[in-house]
Design a protein around this motif. Structure first.
Motif, PDB file in Angstrom:
ATOM      1  N   LYS A 175       0.817  -1.212   0.000  1.00 35.77           N
ATOM      2  CA  LYS A 175       0.000   0.000   0.000  1.00 35.77           C
ATOM      3  C   LYS A 175       0.848   1.260   0.000  1.00 35.77           C
ATOM      4  CE  LYS A 175      -3.977   2.162   2.208  1.00 35.77           C
ATOM      5  NZ  LYS A 175      -5.076   2.017   3.187  1.00 35.77           N
ATOM      6  N   LEU A 176       1.955   1.229   0.753  1.00 30.71           N
ATOM      7  CA  LEU A 176       2.772   2.433   0.920  1.00 30.71           C
ATOM      8  C   LEU A 176       4.017   2.447   0.045  1.00 30.71           C
ATOM      9  CD1 LEU A 176       2.537   2.605   4.816  1.00 30.71           C
ATOM     10  CD2 LEU A 176       1.141   3.827   3.156  1.00 30.71           C
ATOM     11  N   ALA A 177       4.207   1.355  -0.737  1.00 26.83           N
ATOM     12  CA  ALA A 177       5.389   1.244  -1.608  1.00 26.83           C
ATOM     13  C   ALA A 177       6.685   1.387  -0.801  1.00 26.83           C
ATOM     14  CB  ALA A 177       5.323   2.274  -2.737  1.00 26.83           C
ATOM     15  N   LEU A 178       6.762   0.646   0.301  1.00 28.80           N
ATOM     16  CA  LEU A 178       7.933   0.683   1.184  1.00 28.80           C
ATOM     17  C   LEU A 178       8.529  -0.708   1.321  1.00 28.80           C
ATOM     18  CD1 LEU A 178       6.424   2.905   4.043  1.00 28.80           C
ATOM     19  CD2 LEU A 178       8.123   3.629   2.363  1.00 28.80           C
ATOM     20  N   GLY A 179       9.804  -0.746   1.684  1.00 26.00           N
ATOM     21  CA  GLY A 179      10.475  -2.019   1.895  1.00 26.00           C
ATOM     22  C   GLY A 179      10.042  -2.654   3.205  1.00 26.00           C
ATOM     23  N   ARG A 180      10.215  -3.973   3.295  1.00 29.09           N
ATOM     24  CA  ARG A 180       9.795  -4.721   4.469  1.00 29.09           C
ATOM     25  C   ARG A 180      10.516  -4.234   5.735  1.00 29.09           C
ATOM     26  NH1 ARG A 180       7.074  -9.392   5.055  1.00 29.09           N
ATOM     27  NH2 ARG A 180       7.348 -10.517   7.014  1.00 29.09           N
ATOM     28  N   GLY A 181      11.822  -4.009   5.629  1.00 27.08           N
ATOM     29  CA  GLY A 181      12.600  -3.560   6.781  1.00 27.08           C
ATOM     30  C   GLY A 181      12.145  -2.201   7.280  1.00 27.08           C
ATOM     31  N   THR A 182      11.792  -1.309   6.342  1.00 28.12           N
ATOM     32  CA  THR A 182      11.327   0.028   6.715  1.00 28.12           C
ATOM     33  C   THR A 182       9.997  -0.053   7.470  1.00 28.12           C
ATOM     34  OG1 THR A 182      12.397   1.006   4.785  1.00 28.12           O
ATOM     35  CG2 THR A 182      10.665   2.294   5.829  1.00 28.12           C
ATOM     36  N   VAL A 183       9.090  -0.886   6.990  1.00 24.66           N
ATOM     37  CA  VAL A 183       7.787  -1.045   7.640  1.00 24.66           C
ATOM     38  C   VAL A 183       7.964  -1.634   9.036  1.00 24.66           C
ATOM     39  CG1 VAL A 183       5.600  -2.296   7.597  1.00 24.66           C
ATOM     40  CG2 VAL A 183       6.462  -1.199   5.512  1.00 24.66           C
ATOM     41  N   GLN A 184       8.815  -2.651   9.150  1.00 25.08           N
ATOM     42  CA  GLN A 184       9.042  -3.268  10.463  1.00 25.08           C
ATOM     43  C   GLN A 184       9.656  -2.262  11.436  1.00 25.08           C
ATOM     44  OE1 GLN A 184      11.409  -6.593   9.077  1.00 25.08           O
ATOM     45  NE2 GLN A 184       9.692  -8.035   9.369  1.00 25.08           N
ATOM     46  N   GLY A 185      10.588  -1.458  10.942  1.00 24.81           N
ATOM     47  CA  GLY A 185      11.207  -0.441  11.788  1.00 24.81           C
ATOM     48  C   GLY A 185      10.203   0.616  12.223  1.00 24.81           C
ATOM     49  N   ALA A 186       9.297   0.967  11.320  1.00 25.45           N
ATOM     50  CA  ALA A 186       8.279   1.973  11.623  1.00 25.45           C
ATOM     51  C   ALA A 186       7.317   1.465  12.697  1.00 25.45           C
ATOM     52  CB  ALA A 186       7.508   2.337  10.359  1.00 25.45           C
ATOM     53  N   ILE A 187       6.905   0.217  12.577  1.00 30.74           N
ATOM     54  CA  ILE A 187       5.987  -0.362  13.566  1.00 30.74           C
ATOM     55  C   ILE A 187       6.655  -0.443  14.936  1.00 30.74           C
ATOM     56  CG2 ILE A 187       4.768  -2.478  14.226  1.00 30.74           C
ATOM     57  CD1 ILE A 187       4.193  -2.896  11.220  1.00 30.74           C
ATOM     58  N   LYS A 188       7.927  -0.829  14.956  1.00 31.67           N
ATOM     59  CA  LYS A 188       8.671  -0.883  16.222  1.00 31.67           C
ATOM     60  C   LYS A 188       8.762   0.507  16.850  1.00 31.67           C
ATOM     61  CE  LYS A 188      13.091  -2.263  18.250  1.00 31.67           C
ATOM     62  NZ  LYS A 188      14.448  -2.784  17.994  1.00 31.67           N
ATOM     63  N   LEU A 189       8.958   1.529  16.022  1.00 35.37           N
ATOM     64  CA  LEU A 189       9.051   2.902  16.514  1.00 35.37           C
ATOM     65  C   LEU A 189       7.729   3.346  17.131  1.00 35.37           C
ATOM     66  CD1 LEU A 189      10.663   5.518  16.799  1.00 35.37           C
ATOM     67  CD2 LEU A 189      10.025   6.096  14.449  1.00 35.37           C
ATOM     68  N   LEU A 190       6.619   2.969  16.513  1.00 36.79           N
ATOM     69  CA  LEU A 190       5.306   3.312  17.053  1.00 36.79           C
ATOM     70  C   LEU A 190       5.091   2.677  18.426  1.00 36.79           C
ATOM     71  CD1 LEU A 190       3.040   3.015  13.868  1.00 36.79           C
ATOM     72  CD2 LEU A 190       3.816   5.102  14.989  1.00 36.79           C
ATOM     73  N   GLU A 191       5.624   1.465  18.598  1.00 29.52           N
ATOM     74  CA  GLU A 191       5.532   0.798  19.906  1.00 29.52           C
ATOM     75  C   GLU A 191       6.394   1.519  20.934  1.00 29.52           C
ATOM     76  OE1 GLU A 191       4.859  -3.795  19.724  1.00 29.52           O
ATOM     77  OE2 GLU A 191       6.305  -3.316  18.144  1.00 29.52           O
ATOM     78  N   GLU A 192       7.610   1.886  20.546  1.00 37.13           N
ATOM     79  CA  GLU A 192       8.531   2.553  21.477  1.00 37.13           C
ATOM     80  C   GLU A 192       7.994   3.910  21.932  1.00 37.13           C
ATOM     81  OE1 GLU A 192      12.078   2.705  19.185  1.00 37.13           O
ATOM     82  OE2 GLU A 192      12.789   0.720  19.821  1.00 37.13           O
ATOM     83  N   LEU A 193       7.246   4.571  21.053  1.00 35.88           N
ATOM     84  CA  LEU A 193       6.682   5.883  21.390  1.00 35.88           C
ATOM     85  C   LEU A 193       5.389   5.769  22.202  1.00 35.88           C
ATOM     86  CD1 LEU A 193       7.308   7.730  18.013  1.00 35.88           C
ATOM     87  CD2 LEU A 193       8.413   8.218  20.194  1.00 35.88           C
ATOM     88  N   GLY A 194       4.938   4.545  22.406  1.00 35.32           N
ATOM     89  CA  GLY A 194       3.737   4.337  23.215  1.00 35.32           C
ATOM     90  C   GLY A 194       2.442   4.522  22.464  1.00 35.32           C
ATOM     91  N   GLY A 195       2.514   4.588  21.139  1.00 35.16           N
ATOM     92  CA  GLY A 195       1.303   4.776  20.346  1.00 35.16           C
ATOM     93  C   GLY A 195       0.476   3.519  20.223  1.00 35.16           C
ATOM     94  N   ILE A 196       1.150   2.365  20.194  1.00 35.99           N
ATOM     95  CA  ILE A 196       0.436   1.097  20.021  1.00 35.99           C
ATOM     96  C   ILE A 196       1.056   0.009  20.872  1.00 35.99           C
ATOM     97  CG2 ILE A 196      -0.327   1.592  17.653  1.00 35.99           C
ATOM     98  CD1 ILE A 196       2.020  -0.185  16.683  1.00 35.99           C
ATOM     99  N   GLY A 197       0.269  -1.033  21.106  1.00 33.43           N
ATOM    100  CA  GLY A 197       0.748  -2.277  21.704  1.00 33.43           C
ATOM    101  C   GLY A 197       0.220  -3.402  20.849  1.00 33.43           C
ATOM    102  N   LEU A 198       1.077  -4.328  20.477  1.00 40.43           N
ATOM    103  CA  LEU A 198       0.689  -5.392  19.545  1.00 40.43           C
ATOM    104  C   LEU A 198       0.828  -6.769  20.190  1.00 40.43           C
ATOM    105  CD1 LEU A 198       2.466  -4.073  16.322  1.00 40.43           C
ATOM    106  CD2 LEU A 198       0.073  -3.768  16.965  1.00 40.43           C
ATOM    107  N   ASP A 199       0.040  -7.710  19.699  1.00 40.12           N
ATOM    108  CA  ASP A 199       0.117  -9.108  20.155  1.00 40.12           C
ATOM    109  C   ASP A 199       0.138  -9.997  18.932  1.00 40.12           C
ATOM    110  OD1 ASP A 199       0.040 -11.438  21.640  1.00 40.12           O
ATOM    111  OD2 ASP A 199      -2.143 -11.422  21.813  1.00 40.12           O
ATOM    112  N   SER A 200       1.268 -10.672  18.716  1.00 39.69           N
ATOM    113  CA  SER A 200       1.401 -11.576  17.581  1.00 39.69           C
ATOM    114  C   SER A 200       0.808 -12.934  17.933  1.00 39.69           C
ATOM    115  CB  SER A 200       2.877 -11.734  17.205  1.00 39.69           C
ATOM    116  OG  SER A 200       3.003 -12.621  16.113  1.00 39.69           O
ATOM    117  N   ARG A 201      -0.126 -13.418  17.120  1.00 32.71           N
ATOM    118  CA  ARG A 201      -0.817 -14.681  17.390  1.00 32.71           C
ATOM    119  C   ARG A 201      -0.609 -15.687  16.273  1.00 32.71           C
ATOM    120  NH1 ARG A 201      -6.485 -11.872  19.519  1.00 32.71           N
ATOM    121  NH2 ARG A 201      -5.474 -10.551  21.122  1.00 32.71           N
TER     122      ARG A 201
END
Length: 310
Positions: free
Chosen positions: A41-67
């Motif tokens: 959707k965003l035309a981004l690389g896999r590593g960039t997306v993973q890094g972005a999601i991790k950053l959102l977690e570190e900033l306290g914006g989200i909490g995720l649960d992998s199932r």
């Protein structure tokens, strides 16, 4: 923490802004898109997306649960943080000038409900429902508050407008009556000068129906001029809402004679929220607001139980 926020200016940080906007649309407990979905959707690389999601977690914006094969679920969402990251400004609405306690109560209810949902709203005030709907259509505002009657009229003039919230009878005004300069008058008669504000569908449509088949002069005025024009006897009658305390106390008033006007005043008493049907982001936010919370606050302010805040 400062260094983490500074990282929003990195490649991962820029991706985090886009992903934050997407996650604002997802409710807690729901599954989020896969990394590959974000990549496509965003035309981004896999590593960039993973890094972005991790950053959102570190900033306290989200909490995720992998199932595992079920996917990854959003278990925590701080809307205010996500809004800051995405650089999304507040939702901006426009409503009538808050000259009555009822309008003050409605404004307070809307502001309080947005805050309860951890969302930001800014209210602007503009006279005339037609003016508000025109400003909404050109996207000067995200949503508009008008009467149900004005909204139906506006939908005919502006393609794509949609009513997404209805607050019920007497949430916009208590009702309308006809006010007279002469205290002896009880109905509009031939030869009278009648004030009309054509930027207000409620006032103008009720006036036109009440004056149907009568030989009267319709005097074009600003709604806020009606009181002084009646007081100075420059007009003989005007349709006005009953929440205007000074008018109720000063002038003789009467109910409508026209059945059409009576029906219209029922529709004009209900407050509704109107948006452009293409603004799905705004629709999602408005639809999540609870009507009962807003109207109960409005009623508490009308009853003098609390002070307005908007």
């Amino acid at each position: 923490m400062v260094r983490i926020w500074e990282s929003l200016y990195s490649k991962n940080g820029l991706a985090a802004k886009y992903i934050a906007k997407e996650l604002l649309k997802i409710e807690t407990g729901e599954r989020i898109p896969r990394v590959t979905d974000f990549c496509d959707k965003l035309a981004l690389g896999r590593g960039t997306v993973q890094g972005a999601i991790k950053l959102l977690e570190e900033l306290g914006g989200i909490g995720l649960d992998s199932r595992g094969h079920l996917g990854t679920f959003l278990v925590k969402k701080d809307v205010s943080v996500l809004l800051d990251i995405s650089e999304e400004g507040p939702v901006v609405g426009v409503m009538p000038l808050p000259y009555s306690v009822k309008y003050e109560g409605l404004a307070t209810g809307i502001v309080d409900e947005f805050e309860r949902m951890d969302r930001r709203v800014s209210l602007a005030y503009m006279r005339g429902a037609s003016n508000r709907l025109e400003a909404l259509k050109i996207r000067r505002y995200d949503f508009a508050i008008v009467s149900h009657l004005a909204a139906l009229e506006g939908k005919e003039s502006h393609e794509g407008l949609q009513i997404i919230k209805q607050f019920g009878p007497q949430t916009y005004v208590t009702g309308h009556k006809i006010f007279f300069a002469d205290p002896k008058k009880k109905k509009i008669e031939n030869g009278m000068r009648v004030g009309i504000d054509r930027s207000s569908p409620d006032q103008s449509m009720c006036t036109i129906h009440e004056c149907e088949d009568l030989d009267v002069e319709l005097v074009d005025l600003n709604y806020m001029q009606l009181f002084n024009m009646l007081k100075q006897k420059k007009i003989d009658a005007a349709v006005w809402n009953m929440d205007e305390v000074k008018s109720v106390n000063h002038f003789n008033a009467a109910e409508f004679s026209s059945e059409k006007a009576k029906k219209l005043t029922e529709l004009s008493s209900e407050a509704v929220v109107v948006v452009d049907e293409n603004r799905t982001d705004i629709i999602d936010q408005i639809e999540s607001l609870t009507n009962d919370n807003i109207t109960s606050i409005q009623q508490s302010i009308e009853g003098g139980e609390r002070f307005p805040r908007y």
